[in-house]
Design a protein around this motif. Structure first.
Motif, PDB file in Angstrom:
ATOM      1  N   LYS A 141     -10.146 -15.593   9.910  1.00 17.14           N
ATOM      2  CA  LYS A 141     -10.513 -14.315  10.535  1.00 17.14           C
ATOM      3  C   LYS A 141      -9.820 -13.160   9.816  1.00 17.14           C
ATOM      4  CE  LYS A 141     -11.220 -12.243  15.070  1.00 17.14           C
ATOM      5  NZ  LYS A 141     -11.035 -12.402  16.532  1.00 17.14           N
ATOM      6  N   THR A 142      -8.559 -13.372   9.450  1.00 16.10           N
ATOM      7  CA  THR A 142      -7.837 -12.348   8.691  1.00 16.10           C
ATOM      8  C   THR A 142      -8.549 -12.071   7.376  1.00 16.10           C
ATOM      9  OG1 THR A 142      -5.710 -13.023   9.633  1.00 16.10           O
ATOM     10  CG2 THR A 142      -5.652 -11.788   7.563  1.00 16.10           C
ATOM     11  N   ARG A 143      -8.925 -13.132   6.678  1.00 15.29           N
ATOM     12  CA  ARG A 143      -9.573 -12.954   5.380  1.00 15.29           C
ATOM     13  C   ARG A 143     -10.952 -12.320   5.527  1.00 15.29           C
ATOM     14  NH1 ARG A 143      -9.032 -17.558   1.076  1.00 15.29           N
ATOM     15  NH2 ARG A 143     -10.196 -18.815   2.570  1.00 15.29           N
ATOM     16  N   THR A 144     -11.637 -12.589   6.636  1.00 10.26           N
ATOM     17  CA  THR A 144     -12.942 -11.969   6.857  1.00 10.26           C
ATOM     18  C   THR A 144     -12.830 -10.455   6.849  1.00 10.26           C
ATOM     19  OG1 THR A 144     -13.804 -13.841   8.121  1.00 10.26           O
ATOM     20  CG2 THR A 144     -14.841 -11.701   8.503  1.00 10.26           C
ATOM     21  N   HIS A 145     -11.786  -9.922   7.494  1.00  8.15           N
ATOM     22  CA  HIS A 145     -11.612  -8.468   7.520  1.00  8.15           C
ATOM     23  C   HIS A 145     -11.309  -7.932   6.118  1.00  8.15           C
ATOM     24  CE1 HIS A 145     -11.868  -8.216  11.832  1.00  8.15           C
ATOM     25  NE2 HIS A 145     -10.913  -9.116  11.988  1.00  8.15           N
ATOM     26  N   LEU A 146     -10.564  -8.686   5.323  1.00  6.19           N
ATOM     27  CA  LEU A 146     -10.291  -8.255   3.948  1.00  6.19           C
ATOM     28  C   LEU A 146     -11.535  -8.385   3.071  1.00  6.19           C
ATOM     29  CD1 LEU A 146      -6.725  -9.718   3.254  1.00  6.19           C
ATOM     30  CD2 LEU A 146      -7.355  -7.437   4.023  1.00  6.19           C
ATOM     31  N   ASP A 147     -12.325  -9.437   3.296  1.00  3.17           N
ATOM     32  CA  ASP A 147     -13.559  -9.608   2.535  1.00  3.17           C
ATOM     33  C   ASP A 147     -14.547  -8.481   2.810  1.00  3.17           C
ATOM     34  OD1 ASP A 147     -12.687 -11.940   1.364  1.00  3.17           O
ATOM     35  OD2 ASP A 147     -13.836 -13.288   2.659  1.00  3.17           O
ATOM     36  N   ARG A 148     -14.507  -7.947   4.025  1.00  5.04           N
ATOM     37  CA  ARG A 148     -15.448  -6.871   4.365  1.00  5.04           C
ATOM     38  C   ARG A 148     -15.058  -5.532   3.748  1.00  5.04           C
ATOM     39  NH1 ARG A 148     -17.145  -9.131   9.887  1.00  5.04           N
ATOM     40  NH2 ARG A 148     -15.288  -8.214  10.831  1.00  5.04           N
ATOM     41  N   CYS A 149     -13.890  -5.468   3.119  1.00  3.82           N
ATOM     42  CA  CYS A 149     -13.487  -4.244   2.418  1.00  3.82           C
ATOM     43  C   CYS A 149     -14.283  -4.120   1.127  1.00  3.82           C
ATOM     44  CB  CYS A 149     -11.990  -4.282   2.107  1.00  3.82           C
ATOM     45  SG  CYS A 149     -11.434  -2.914   1.078  1.00  3.82           S
ATOM     46  N   LEU A 150     -14.887  -2.954   0.917  1.00  2.00           N
ATOM     47  CA  LEU A 150     -15.684  -2.684  -0.279  1.00  2.00           C
ATOM     48  C   LEU A 150     -14.825  -2.413  -1.511  1.00  2.00           C
ATOM     49  CD1 LEU A 150     -17.742  -0.341   1.853  1.00  2.00           C
ATOM     50  CD2 LEU A 150     -18.992  -1.893   0.369  1.00  2.00           C
ATOM     51  N   THR A 151     -13.545  -2.126  -1.290  1.00  2.00           N
ATOM     52  CA  THR A 151     -12.659  -1.598  -2.327  1.00  2.00           C
ATOM     53  C   THR A 151     -13.266  -0.345  -2.954  1.00  2.00           C
ATOM     54  OG1 THR A 151     -12.263  -3.937  -2.841  1.00  2.00           O
ATOM     55  CG2 THR A 151     -11.017  -2.351  -4.096  1.00  2.00           C
ATOM     56  N   CYS A 152     -13.889   0.476  -2.114  1.00  9.78           N
ATOM     57  CA  CYS A 152     -14.474   1.726  -2.591  1.00  9.78           C
ATOM     58  C   CYS A 152     -13.392   2.767  -2.892  1.00  9.78           C
ATOM     59  CB  CYS A 152     -15.461   2.280  -1.570  1.00  9.78           C
ATOM     60  SG  CYS A 152     -14.708   2.845  -0.019  1.00  9.78           S
ATOM     61  N   ARG A 153     -12.240   2.615  -2.247  1.00  8.64           N
ATOM     62  CA  ARG A 153     -11.059   3.459  -2.461  1.00  8.64           C
ATOM     63  C   ARG A 153     -11.240   4.891  -1.958  1.00  8.64           C
ATOM     64  NH1 ARG A 153      -9.086   1.857  -8.473  1.00  8.64           N
ATOM     65  NH2 ARG A 153      -7.514   3.462  -8.008  1.00  8.64           N
ATOM     66  N   ALA A 154     -12.206   5.074  -1.052  1.00  7.72           N
ATOM     67  CA  ALA A 154     -12.329   6.382  -0.410  1.00  7.72           C
ATOM     68  C   ALA A 154     -11.057   6.718   0.358  1.00  7.72           C
ATOM     69  CB  ALA A 154     -13.534   6.398   0.535  1.00  7.72           C
ATOM     70  N   CYS A 155     -10.384   5.688   0.857  1.00  8.25           N
ATOM     71  CA  CYS A 155      -9.141   5.900   1.593  1.00  8.25           C
ATOM     72  C   CYS A 155      -8.059   6.502   0.700  1.00  8.25           C
ATOM     73  CB  CYS A 155      -8.661   4.583   2.204  1.00  8.25           C
ATOM     74  SG  CYS A 155      -8.493   3.224   1.015  1.00  8.25           S
ATOM     75  N   GLU A 156      -8.071   6.149  -0.592  1.00  7.14           N
ATOM     76  CA  GLU A 156      -7.072   6.699  -1.514  1.00  7.14           C
ATOM     77  C   GLU A 156      -7.283   8.194  -1.716  1.00  7.14           C
ATOM     78  OE1 GLU A 156      -6.608   4.623  -5.181  1.00  7.14           O
ATOM     79  OE2 GLU A 156      -6.552   2.650  -4.251  1.00  7.14           O
ATOM     80  N   THR A 157      -8.541   8.604  -1.780  1.00  7.32           N
ATOM     81  CA  THR A 157      -8.846  10.027  -1.936  1.00  7.32           C
ATOM     82  C   THR A 157      -8.366  10.816  -0.731  1.00  7.32           C
ATOM     83  OG1 THR A 157     -10.765   9.504  -3.312  1.00  7.32           O
ATOM     84  CG2 THR A 157     -10.716  11.686  -2.312  1.00  7.32           C
ATOM     85  N   THR A 158      -8.432  10.198   0.449  1.00  6.71           N
ATOM     86  CA  THR A 158      -8.058  10.867   1.698  1.00  6.71           C
ATOM     87  C   THR A 158      -6.560  10.819   1.963  1.00  6.71           C
ATOM     88  OG1 THR A 158     -10.172  10.074   2.574  1.00  6.71           O
ATOM     89  CG2 THR A 158      -8.617  11.015   4.153  1.00  6.71           C
ATOM     90  N   CYS A 159      -5.888   9.770   1.499  1.00  6.85           N
ATOM     91  CA  CYS A 159      -4.498   9.504   1.886  1.00  6.85           C
ATOM     92  C   CYS A 159      -3.532  10.604   1.421  1.00  6.85           C
ATOM     93  CB  CYS A 159      -4.061   8.162   1.309  1.00  6.85           C
ATOM     94  SG  CYS A 159      -2.344   7.733   1.723  1.00  6.85           S
ATOM     95  N   PRO A 160      -2.794  11.228   2.352  1.00  5.17           N
ATOM     96  CA  PRO A 160      -1.835  12.259   1.949  1.00  5.17           C
ATOM     97  C   PRO A 160      -0.561  11.690   1.336  1.00  5.17           C
ATOM     98  CG  PRO A 160      -1.731  11.930   4.314  1.00  5.17           C
ATOM     99  CD  PRO A 160      -2.852  11.067   3.818  1.00  5.17           C
ATOM    100  N   SER A 161      -0.350  10.382   1.474  1.00  3.99           N
ATOM    101  CA  SER A 161       0.874   9.757   0.961  1.00  3.99           C
ATOM    102  C   SER A 161       0.674   9.056  -0.374  1.00  3.99           C
ATOM    103  CB  SER A 161       1.412   8.745   1.984  1.00  3.99           C
ATOM    104  OG  SER A 161       1.674   9.374   3.218  1.00  3.99           O
ATOM    105  N   GLY A 162      -0.560   9.060  -0.895  1.00  5.04           N
ATOM    106  CA  GLY A 162      -0.823   8.439  -2.188  1.00  5.04           C
ATOM    107  C   GLY A 162      -0.726   6.927  -2.193  1.00  5.04           C
ATOM    108  N   VAL A 163      -1.067   6.290  -1.067  1.00  2.02           N
ATOM    109  CA  VAL A 163      -1.013   4.830  -0.995  1.00  2.02           C
ATOM    110  C   VAL A 163      -2.046   4.234  -1.945  1.00  2.02           C
ATOM    111  CG1 VAL A 163      -1.319   2.817   0.491  1.00  2.02           C
ATOM    112  CG2 VAL A 163      -0.212   4.871   1.389  1.00  2.02           C
ATOM    113  N   GLN A 164      -1.601   3.342  -2.830  1.00  2.00           N
ATOM    114  CA  GLN A 164      -2.493   2.705  -3.802  1.00  2.00           C
ATOM    115  C   GLN A 164      -3.136   1.473  -3.163  1.00  2.00           C
ATOM    116  OE1 GLN A 164       0.572   2.454  -7.008  1.00  2.00           O
ATOM    117  NE2 GLN A 164      -0.948   3.574  -8.227  1.00  2.00           N
TER     118      GLN A 164
END
Length: 403
Positions: A67-90
Motif C-alpha cells: 500500500k505504501t508503494r502504491t502511493h509512491l507509484d502513483r507519483c508522476l514525478t512531474c516535480r510541480a511540487c518543486e516549483t511551488t516549494c518555498p524551501s527548495g525540497v528536491q
C-alpha cells in the motif's frame, strides 16, 4: 524535519542525500496545491508531503507495505511540487533514491516485475522499439480500439540539411523518438541550418537513461549515461558548443548526469561538462536571431503544452512561447499550465486510469480557446496527447520548419 535513518542507509551516499532532503522539508503543504494526483484523489498520501512521510518511514526502518508503494507509484514525478516549494525540497531526487532502495528490498508481484522488466528492455532499445512499433502500425486496423489509440500512426521525416557551418551542436536521437516522431530532430536540424548552425547526432548515443533510472534500475540507467558521454565526448573536445535537446524528458535527465555520476571518478568531470552543455532547443534558439523564421500567410492558432520536464525540471517555463511569438505564431490561451498531461514516461502504461483522468483535464485546458493545433516539447507528451486530441499534435519546432 527530524530524521533517524536506520544504519543500513545512514552512512551511504544515497542515505545521506535523502536525509538532507528530508530535513529541508518544513511540512508547509504548499506542494499539495499543485500536485496533480492530490488534486484528483484528495488523499494526503497521494501528495508530496504525504509521500515524503512515507519515504521517511521507509528510510527509518518502519514497515513498508504494498500500500505504501502504491502511493509512491502513483507519483508522476512531474516535480510541480518543486516549483511551488518555498524551501527548495528536491523531491524528485528523494523519490528516485527511495524507489531504487525499495525495489531492492521489497520484491514486487511477478506480473509487475515482468511488466517493468519488459519496459526497461524494450523502450530504451531503439532498434527493438522501432521494430515493434512498425509491426503494431502495420497491424493497427486489426488491433482492438483501446490498444489501437496507443499506437501512433506512422510518420515520415523530411531530409536533414546537407550543408555544414562553423557552429556545431549535438543532438540526441534517443530511443522512442526516431521511430515514433522521426521528423522532430530533422525539423530542428533544418531550422538551425537556416540560422547558420549544424546539428549532428552521435550514432552511438541512445536512451538518455531516464526509463531505467526512474523505474529504480539505477545501475542500468547509469551505464546508459556513461555510454552517451562516451559517444558525445569526441565532438565536445572538437568544439561542439552545446547539446541541444528536442525532448525535454531527455534534457532533464542529461542535465542531471553531473549529479547522478558525481561519485564515479572516471566520469564525474565529464558528466558535469555534459550537463553544463545541455540545453533545451527553445532556450538555445531564444538567444539567436529569429528574424529569418517568421511565419508567412495565415497560420492558425496554436496551443502550447509545456511538459513538466521543461517547466519544473529544466525550469524553462515560458521560453518556447517567447520563441513562437517572436516567429509570429498566433498563440491560443490555455489554463492550468502547471499540471501534467499524464504521460510521465512509463506512467501512462503503469497507471492507466490516473493517466487518462489527467489527460482529460489537460485536453480541456489546452482546447479552451479552440486552437487549430497543439504543440509540445517532449515526445512522450506528444504521443499521449494525440491519442485523444480533437486537433493535430506535433513538436513545436515543426511549426518553424514550415516558416
Amino acid at each position: 524535519m527530524q530524521t533517524n535513518l536506520v544504519q543500513q542507509f545512514k552512512n551511504t551516499p544515497e542515505g545521506e542525500e535523502a536525509e538532507a532532503i528530508l530535513r529541508s522539508c518544513v511540512h508547509c503543504g504548499f506542494c499539495t496545491a499543485t500536485c496533480p494526483t492530490y488534486q484528483e484523489l484528495g488523499d494526503e498520501r497521494d501528495g508530496p508531503r504525504g509521500r515524503i512521510y512515507l519515504m521517511k518511514m521507509f528510510l527509518e526502518g518502519e514497515e513498508t507495505t504494498e500500500k505504501t508503494r502504491t502511493h509512491l507509484d502513483r507519483c508522476l514525478t512531474c516535480r510541480a511540487c518543486e516549483t511551488t516549494c518555498p524551501s527548495g525540497v528536491q523531491y524528485g531526487r528523494l523519490v528516485d533514491i527511495s524507489r531504487g532502495l525499495m525495489e531492492e528490498r521489497l520484491p514486487r508481484p511477478a506480473r509487475e516485475r515482468w511488466l517493468r522488466w519488459g519496459l526497461t528492455r524494450v523502450l530504451p532499445n531503439r532498434r527493438l522499439f522501432g521494430l515493434l512499433l512498425r509491426t503494431g502500425q502495420l497491424l493497427r486496423p486489426m488491433v482492438p480500439e483501446p490498444l489501437r489509440t496507443k499506437i501512433p500512426p506512422r510518420k515520415q521525416a523530411s531530409p536533414w540539411p546537407s550543408g555544414s557551418h562553423n557552429r556545431r551542436v549535438l543532438a540526441l536521437a534517443g530511443c522512442a523518438q526516431p521511430s515514433a516522431t522521426p521528423n522532430t530532430n530533422a525539423a530542428a536540424a533544418r531550422v538551425l541550418d537556416r540560422l547558420g548552425i549544424t546539428m549532428v547526432e552521435a550514432p552511438q548515443a541512445g536512451c538518455c537513461g531516464a526509463v531505467n533510472y526512474h523505474l529504480g534500475q539505477h545501475d542500468d540507467g547509469l551505464n546508459q549515461m556513461r555510454r552517451n558521454i562516451d559517444a558525445w565526448w569526441p565532438a565536445i573536445q572538437d568544439g561542439a558548443e552545446a547539446i541541444v535537446m528536442t525532448a525535454s524528458g531527455c534534457g532533464a535527465m542529461v542535465q542531471d548526469y553531473g549529479h547522478a555520476l558525481k561519485d564515479d571518478p572516471a566520469y564525474a568531470e565529464k558528466a558535469r561538462r555534459v550537463s553544463g552543455l545541455t540545453v533545451d532547443i527553445g532556450t538555445f534558439m531564444l538567444g539567436e536571431d529569429l528574424g529569418k523564421l517568421k511565419l508567412e500567410g495565415n497560420a492558425g492558432k496554436v496551443a502550447f503544452h509545456c511538459p513538466c520536464t521543461l517547466q519544473h525540471a529544466m525550469k524553462q517555463s515560458g521560453v518556447v512561447e517567447q520563441v513562437l511569438e517572436k516567429a509570429g505564431v498566433p498563440m491560443a490561451a490555455t489554463t492550468d499550465k502547471h499540471l501534467c498531461c499524464g504521460s510521465a514516461g512509463t506512467y501512462s502504461i503503469l497507471q492507466p486510469e490516473m493517466s487518462q483522468r489527467l489527460l482529460t483535464n489537460k485536453l480541456e485546458a489546452l482546447t479552451i480557446d479552440q486552437p487549430d493545433e497543439i504543440v509540445t516539447a517532449n515526445v512522450g507528451c506528444q504521443l499521449h496527447l494525440e491519442t485523444r486530441s480533437p486537433v493535430p499534435v506535433r513538436h513545436w519546432i515543426e511549426l518553424l520548419d514550415r516558416a
